[in-house]
Design a protein around this motif. Structure first.
Motif, mmCIF file in Angstrom:
data_model
loop_
_atom_site.group_PDB
_atom_site.id
_atom_site.type_symbol
_atom_site.label_atom_id
_atom_site.label_comp_id
_atom_site.label_asym_id
_atom_site.label_seq_id
_atom_site.Cartn_x
_atom_site.Cartn_y
_atom_site.Cartn_z
ATOM 1 N N PRO A 1 0.798 -1.236 0.000
ATOM 2 C CA PRO A 1 0.000 0.000 0.000
ATOM 3 C C PRO A 1 0.831 1.288 0.000
ATOM 4 N N PRO A 2 1.844 1.422 0.874
ATOM 5 C CA PRO A 2 2.605 2.672 0.804
ATOM 6 C C PRO A 2 3.392 2.822 -0.504
ATOM 7 N N ALA A 3 3.832 1.707 -1.067
ATOM 8 C CA ALA A 3 4.548 1.781 -2.346
ATOM 9 C C ALA A 3 3.618 2.248 -3.462
ATOM 10 N N VAL A 4 2.372 1.787 -3.435
ATOM 11 C CA VAL A 4 1.393 2.214 -4.441
ATOM 12 C C VAL A 4 1.129 3.711 -4.307
ATOM 13 N N VAL A 5 0.920 4.168 -3.076
ATOM 14 C CA VAL A 5 0.689 5.601 -2.842
ATOM 15 C C VAL A 5 1.871 6.409 -3.376
ATOM 16 N N GLY A 6 3.086 5.958 -3.063
ATOM 17 C CA GLY A 6 4.279 6.662 -3.525
ATOM 18 C C GLY A 6 4.393 6.694 -5.035
ATOM 19 N N ARG A 7 4.124 5.579 -5.686
ATOM 20 C CA ARG A 7 4.248 5.522 -7.151
ATOM 21 C C ARG A 7 3.170 6.332 -7.850
ATOM 22 N N LEU A 8 1.989 6.391 -7.252
ATOM 23 C CA LEU A 8 0.917 7.180 -7.870
ATOM 24 C C LEU A 8 1.148 8.677 -7.683
ATOM 25 N N GLY A 9 1.842 9.049 -6.617
ATOM 26 C CA GLY A 9 2.092 10.465 -6.380
ATOM 27 C C GLY A 9 0.840 11.240 -6.028
ATOM 28 N N VAL A 10 -0.122 10.553 -5.430
ATOM 29 C CA VAL A 10 -1.385 11.159 -5.026
ATOM 30 C C VAL A 10 -1.453 11.081 -3.509
ATOM 31 N N SER A 11 -2.048 12.083 -2.897
ATOM 32 C CA SER A 11 -2.115 12.088 -1.435
ATOM 33 C C SER A 11 -3.007 10.955 -0.930
ATOM 34 N N GLU A 12 -2.722 10.524 0.282
ATOM 35 C CA GLU A 12 -3.571 9.499 0.900
ATOM 36 C C GLU A 12 -5.009 10.005 1.036
ATOM 37 N N ALA A 13 -5.180 11.290 1.318
ATOM 38 C CA ALA A 13 -6.525 11.863 1.452
ATOM 39 C C ALA A 13 -7.280 11.766 0.124
ATOM 40 N N ALA A 14 -6.593 12.051 -0.979
ATOM 41 C CA ALA A 14 -7.240 11.953 -2.292
ATOM 42 C C ALA A 14 -7.633 10.511 -2.593
ATOM 43 N N LEU A 15 -6.762 9.562 -2.231
ATOM 44 C CA LEU A 15 -7.079 8.153 -2.461
ATOM 45 C C LEU A 15 -8.230 7.692 -1.565
ATOM 46 N N GLU A 16 -8.285 8.202 -0.329
ATOM 47 C CA GLU A 16 -9.404 7.855 0.554
ATOM 48 C C GLU A 16 -10.714 8.410 0.006
ATOM 49 N N ASP A 17 -10.693 9.630 -0.532
ATOM 50 C CA ASP A 17 -11.892 10.207 -1.159
ATOM 51 C C ASP A 17 -12.324 9.364 -2.354
#
Length: 152
Positions: free
Chosen positions: A116-132
């Motif tokens: 999960p953290p690697a995906v967030v890092g590679r996407l370059g999108v904030s965790e808040a944006a992904l939660e939304d």
């Protein structure tokens, strides 16, 4: 030629197109992260369900992943061949097939926690944006389920 901003059939206005492109893109981010673990994305989803709860019936896994047994069975066979799971008849109800993690399957969780953290890092999108996004997609999935578009 119609105006793409007002044309109801303009490709860029289609939710289905945006979802299809996002799906391909996100899965392409997961692929190189899962390959060293020997998992495809659908196999990873099965493992996530089992890391939440094991043992679990095939029916329960199918419900959690919203997959039918014809799609799920080949995934389970490959995971068993990789010695990540065991499938056996339930002692309580022989009609049920119970799926249990093996020691190797349980141990793989530690490696999967990095995904999960690697995906967030590679996407370059904030965790808040992904939660939304997750909340919005969950709402859409629930609506599709109510409409009978997804298996129960």
């Amino acid at each position: 030629m119609s105006n793409p901003e007002t044309d109801p059939l303009a490709l860029d206005r289609q939710v289905c197109f945006a979802l299809a492109v996002a799906n391909r893109g996100v899965l392409a981010v997961y692929r190189p992260l899962l390959e060293p673990m020997g998992l495809t994305h659908p196999q990873y989803l099965v493992m996530l369900a089992l890391w939440e709860q094991s043992p679990r019936t095939v029916k329960s896994i199918g419900q959690a992943l919203q997959l039918d047994s014809t799609t799920l069975s080949p995934l389970l066979k490959r995971l068993q061949a990789a010695d990540l799971i065991m499938r056996e008849r339930s002692r309580d109800d022989e009609r049920q097939l119970a799926v249990t993690l093996t020691e190797k399957g349980r141990a793989l969780r530690a490696e999967a926690e990095k995904i999960p953290p690697a995906v967030v890092g590679r996407l370059g999108v904030s965790e808040a944006a992904l939660e939304d996004l997750h909340r919005a997609l969950t709402h859409i999935n629930q609506a599709a389920l109510k409409a009978g578009a997804l298996p129960r």
